[in-house]
Each structure stands twice: as structure tokens, then as C-alpha cells.
Scaffold this motif. Structure first.
Motif, short mmCIF file in Angstrom:
data_model
loop_
_atom_site.label_atom_id
_atom_site.label_comp_id
_atom_site.label_asym_id
_atom_site.label_seq_id
_atom_site.Cartn_x
_atom_site.Cartn_y
_atom_site.Cartn_z
N ARG A 130 -10.32 -4.81 -12.96
CA ARG A 130 -9.65 -6.00 -12.31
C ARG A 130 -8.23 -5.85 -12.67
NH1 ARG A 130 -13.17 -11.20 -13.94
NH2 ARG A 130 -14.93 -10.93 -12.42
N HIS A 131 -7.95 -5.50 -13.94
CA HIS A 131 -6.46 -5.56 -14.10
C HIS A 131 -5.82 -4.44 -13.20
CE1 HIS A 131 -2.90 -5.76 -16.74
NE2 HIS A 131 -2.62 -4.49 -16.57
N SER A 132 -6.42 -3.35 -13.36
CA SER A 132 -5.92 -2.04 -12.98
C SER A 132 -5.58 -2.16 -11.23
CB SER A 132 -6.61 -0.89 -12.97
OG SER A 132 -6.08 0.25 -12.27
N MET A 133 -6.77 -3.06 -10.63
CA MET A 133 -6.88 -3.04 -9.03
C MET A 133 -5.90 -4.25 -8.75
SD MET A 133 -10.96 -2.48 -8.32
CE MET A 133 -10.62 -2.55 -6.48
N VAL A 134 -5.80 -5.20 -9.42
CA VAL A 134 -4.76 -6.19 -9.30
C VAL A 134 -3.43 -5.71 -9.50
CG1 VAL A 134 -3.62 -8.28 -10.01
CG2 VAL A 134 -6.10 -8.46 -9.68
N SER A 135 -2.95 -5.03 -10.44
CA SER A 135 -1.86 -4.46 -10.54
C SER A 135 -1.39 -3.25 -9.22
CB SER A 135 -1.63 -3.40 -11.74
OG SER A 135 -0.51 -2.99 -12.04
N GLU A 136 -2.26 -2.61 -8.85
CA GLU A 136 -2.00 -1.62 -7.66
C GLU A 136 -2.01 -2.45 -6.52
OE1 GLU A 136 -4.57 1.57 -5.00
OE2 GLU A 136 -5.30 0.86 -6.68
N LEU A 137 -2.77 -3.83 -6.46
CA LEU A 137 -2.61 -4.61 -5.21
C LEU A 137 -0.96 -5.02 -5.24
CD1 LEU A 137 -3.89 -6.45 -2.86
CD2 LEU A 137 -4.09 -8.02 -4.66
N THR A 138 -0.52 -5.60 -6.59
CA THR A 138 0.53 -6.17 -6.78
C THR A 138 1.53 -5.16 -6.09
OG1 THR A 138 -0.22 -7.50 -8.33
CG2 THR A 138 2.26 -7.37 -8.04
N THR A 139 1.66 -4.22 -6.59
CA THR A 139 2.58 -2.90 -6.44
C THR A 139 2.52 -2.49 -4.80
OG1 THR A 139 2.30 -2.19 -8.54
CG2 THR A 139 3.30 -0.57 -7.00
#
Length: 129
Positions: A78-87
Motif C-alpha cells: 500500500r505504501h509503495s503504491m500510494v507513493s507511486e500514485l502521489t508521484t
């Protein structure tokens, strides 16, 4: 884990089965997903092999069957995918992401209170003197 993890909807569905069960065979995962997804067991085995090559799952052998388990945690994914989404979609602008989430759908008063409590809990505490 600082590794980036990005998963397709099917890969996430497979991982969710593993997160819920701890470990499972191809047949067990297929049974959990078949009604919703209508996958062939061979397709599922291919997906598990790809996830294993990426380091997201691993397997052990039991009675001539592979028994898979998730290596990446749900929280890390989740953390990685949300970080990617945000970026990627919000150019790293977290307030824009939050604003979008708050205006994109109806938020109940109870959800607003939970969000406020999370923001309060995440706020830095003033130092005692």
C-alpha cells in the motif's frame, strides 16, 4: 522496505488471498478467486511465477505442490503504491491527493472525524519545556 512495488488488480487479488491465509497452493488461490475472476489455473500459476521473480511471493514444496506465501507485506505494498500514485498523478503534492480524495466521493461525518483524528495523531507534538 524502500523497494517500489506496483501491482495489477489481479496481482493484488492474489496477494490478498495470501495475506489473508498466510500461505496457499495454486488450487487454493484459484478456488478463492475463480468465481470472481474466472481464471485458468495455468494463468494463476504464471502470475505467481512472475510475482515470485519480482520478490513479492515465495514458495515451498509440500507433497509435490508449491505452497506460496507473500514476501511483501500488505502495508508495504500500500505504501509503495500510494507513493507511486502521489508521484505520478499528483507530482508529489500530497495535499492535492488528499483534496482529491476528500472531494471525489461522499465522505460521511464519521469518516471526517476519523480523518481529523488521524491528522491530529500525525501532527508533531510541541516539545515540553
Amino acid at each position: 522496505m524502500s523497494e517500489q512495488h506496483s501491482f495489477t488488480a489481479l496481482q493484488l487479488a492474489i496477494l490478498r488471498v495470501l495475506w489473508e491465509r498466510g500461505e496457499a497452493t495454486v488450487v487454493e488461490i484459484w478456488e478463492a478467486l475463480h468465481e470472481e475472476r474466472g481464471l485458468a489455473q495455468t494463468t494463476l500459476a504464471t502470475m505467481l511465477s512472475r510475482l515470485e521473480k519480482r520478490g513479492a511471493v515465495s514458495h515451498r514444496t509440500s507433497a509435490r505442490q508449491f505452497v506460496y506465501r507473500a514476501v511483501v507485506s500488505e502495508d508495504a505494498a500500500r505504501h509503495s503504491m500510494v507513493s507511486e500514485l502521489t508521484t505520478r498523478l499528483f507530482e508529489g503534492d500530497v495535499p492535492s491527493l488528499v483534496s482529491h480524495l476528500l472531494t471525489a466521493q461522499d465522505i460521511s461525518p464519521g469518516d471526517r472525524e476519523r480523518i481529523r483524528a488521524m491528522l491530529d495523531a500525525a501532527a508533531p507534538k510541541p516539545e515540553s519545556q
